[in-house]
Design a protein around this motif. Structure first.
Motif, PDB file in Angstrom:
ATOM      1  N   HIS A  65       9.956  33.445  -7.744  1.00  0.00           N
ATOM      2  CA  HIS A  65      11.000  34.154  -7.052  1.00  0.00           C
ATOM      3  C   HIS A  65      11.950  33.071  -6.181  1.00  0.00           C
ATOM      4  O   HIS A  65      12.997  33.234  -6.109  1.00  0.00           O
ATOM      5  CB  HIS A  65      10.465  35.154  -5.805  1.00  0.00           C
ATOM      6  CG  HIS A  65       9.973  36.638  -6.521  1.00  0.00           C
ATOM      7  ND1 HIS A  65      10.909  37.251  -6.859  1.00  0.00           N
ATOM      8  CD2 HIS A  65       8.936  37.247  -6.758  1.00  0.00           C
ATOM      9  CE1 HIS A  65      10.332  38.462  -7.311  1.00  0.00           C
ATOM     10  NE2 HIS A  65       9.203  38.394  -7.470  1.00  0.00           N
ATOM     11  N   VAL A 169      12.450  44.435   3.358  1.00  0.00           N
ATOM     12  CA  VAL A 169      12.109  45.255   2.102  1.00  0.00           C
ATOM     13  C   VAL A 169      13.145  46.195   1.979  1.00  0.00           C
ATOM     14  O   VAL A 169      13.981  46.509   0.865  1.00  0.00           O
ATOM     15  CB  VAL A 169      10.599  45.711   1.860  1.00  0.00           C
ATOM     16  CG1 VAL A 169      10.515  46.936   0.640  1.00  0.00           C
ATOM     17  CG2 VAL A 169       9.865  44.685   1.758  1.00  0.00           C
ATOM     18  N   THR A 174      13.747  40.508  -1.362  1.00  0.00           N
ATOM     19  CA  THR A 174      12.315  40.122  -1.971  1.00  0.00           C
ATOM     20  C   THR A 174      11.706  39.454  -0.836  1.00  0.00           C
ATOM     21  O   THR A 174      12.040  38.333  -0.437  1.00  0.00           O
ATOM     22  CB  THR A 174      12.431  39.125  -3.203  1.00  0.00           C
ATOM     23  OG1 THR A 174      13.141  39.738  -4.320  1.00  0.00           O
ATOM     24  CG2 THR A 174      10.982  38.590  -3.588  1.00  0.00           C
ATOM     25  N   THR A 191       6.802  42.502  -1.223  1.00  0.00           N
ATOM     26  CA  THR A 191       6.728  42.511  -2.746  1.00  0.00           C
ATOM     27  C   THR A 191       5.896  41.683  -3.421  1.00  0.00           C
ATOM     28  O   THR A 191       5.462  42.019  -4.464  1.00  0.00           O
ATOM     29  CB  THR A 191       8.393  41.777  -3.223  1.00  0.00           C
ATOM     30  OG1 THR A 191       9.296  42.115  -2.132  1.00  0.00           O
ATOM     31  CG2 THR A 191       8.779  42.236  -4.569  1.00  0.00           C
ATOM     32  N   ASN A 229       1.462  43.359  -7.756  1.00  0.00           N
ATOM     33  CA  ASN A 229       1.101  43.091  -6.583  1.00  0.00           C
ATOM     34  C   ASN A 229      -0.252  44.092  -6.176  1.00  0.00           C
ATOM     35  O   ASN A 229      -1.076  43.506  -5.183  1.00  0.00           O
ATOM     36  CB  ASN A 229       2.034  43.492  -5.505  1.00  0.00           C
ATOM     37  CG  ASN A 229       2.005  42.720  -3.996  1.00  0.00           C
ATOM     38  OD1 ASN A 229       1.719  41.322  -4.294  1.00  0.00           O
ATOM     39  ND2 ASN A 229       2.121  43.115  -2.877  1.00  0.00           N
TER      40      ASN A 229
END
Ligand code: PTJ
Length: 256
Positions: A65, A169, A174, A191, A229
């Motif tokens: 990410h 969020v 993210t 996330t 997750n």
């Protein structure tokens, strides 16, 4: 600083305590940070004081990410400034993310001291001093920089206290958390929830970035797409249970 012998069975943990106490003494860590560290130690014991496989998976997804982000920010508080200033600077360096001081127990003096502390570790840019925007929160963690956390697409929040994570969020960012409590509001909201000690997590992330940096965007996106997750959280709970069970059985204590 207490002299801790290297052969002490709890050497790492005791050195970490010394760093947090030193952080309080030099005015970068809040006294409340000592309590937070104690809570973290208890969860670290449950997890076996090591990076478990599900945490490493989350750390790789987090790196993917950050590497794909337009404006990634690493949020720094008083605990992380005391424990891992060098690793936060190293992670910012290898990923191209920027550091921003963001405090719950905020004072201008602490923001300044943490900024200087990060600079002494080699940080070029440290955001957070402007504080020219507010998140929709009723406490001082709301104070952020407009070109930092406010406009970031990816934010790394180590040792968070929950509601800012939720707010970020909601702002469609993210959010990557590092928190040893597998059921904290932060972990359940982020996330990507890294359930590992911040000292191990950041060290792993620096190494994973070096390994993943030259990968194509498509293969980084594959890492993100494959990431689950909820599975990371449930695998962590299972690992904690197994760790306690093994410890009990090693000592002949019945596990019910
Ligand atoms: O410096 P400030 O003013 O921004 O304040 C920072 C603290 C940490 C005091 C503040 O954010 C706070 O009170 O946090 P909490 O609500 O105590 O949450 C901290 C979370 O981090 C808890 O879930 C702890 O279990 C976890 N934690 C503590 N130490 C570690 C940790 N997680 C990973 N690594 C640690 N070393």
């Amino acid at each position: 600083m207490t002299d801790i012998p290297k052969d002490h069975p709890r050497y790492e943990s005791l050195i970490t305590r010394e760093k947090i106490v030193n952080g309080v003494n030099i005015g970068i860590t809040s006294k409340q940070g000592l309590v937070a560290q104690g809570r973290g130690e208890a969860f670290d014991y449950l997890i076996g004081e090591k990076t478990i496989e599900s945490a490493a998976i989350a750390e790789r997804a987090a790196v993917a990410h950050i590497l794909l982000a337009r404006n990634p920010i690493i949020s720094v508080n008083g605990n992380t400034a005391a424990l891992v200033p060098d690793l936060m600077v190293a992670l910012a360096d290898v990923t191209g993310a920027r550091l921003e001081v963001n405090l719950f127990h905020r004072s201008d003096a602490r923001v300044h001291k943490i900024t200087e502390h990060l600079r002494s570790q080699g940080a070029d840019v440290v955001l957070g001093g402007k504080g020219d925007k507010r998140l929709d929160l009723s406490h001082d963690r709301a104070i952020v920089d407009e070109d930092g956390i406010f406009s970031a697409d990816v934010v790394l929040v180590p040792l968070e206290d929950g509601d800012r994570c939720q707010k970020l969020v909601e702002m469609r960012k993210t959010v990557i958390s590092i928190d040893l409590n597998p059921l904290s509001r932060t972990t359940l909201t982020a996330t990507v929830s890294i359930i590992d000690n911040v000292t191990r997590a950041l060290s792993n992330m620096v190494q994973f970035t070096k390994d993943m940096k030259n990968k194509s965007n498509d293969s980084l996106l594959d890492v993100i797409d494959a990431y689950d997750n909820d599975k990371v959280i449930s695998d962590t709970l299972y690992s904690m249970q197994e760790n306690l069970k093994n410890k009990a059985e090693e000592r002949g204590i019945k596990w019910i």
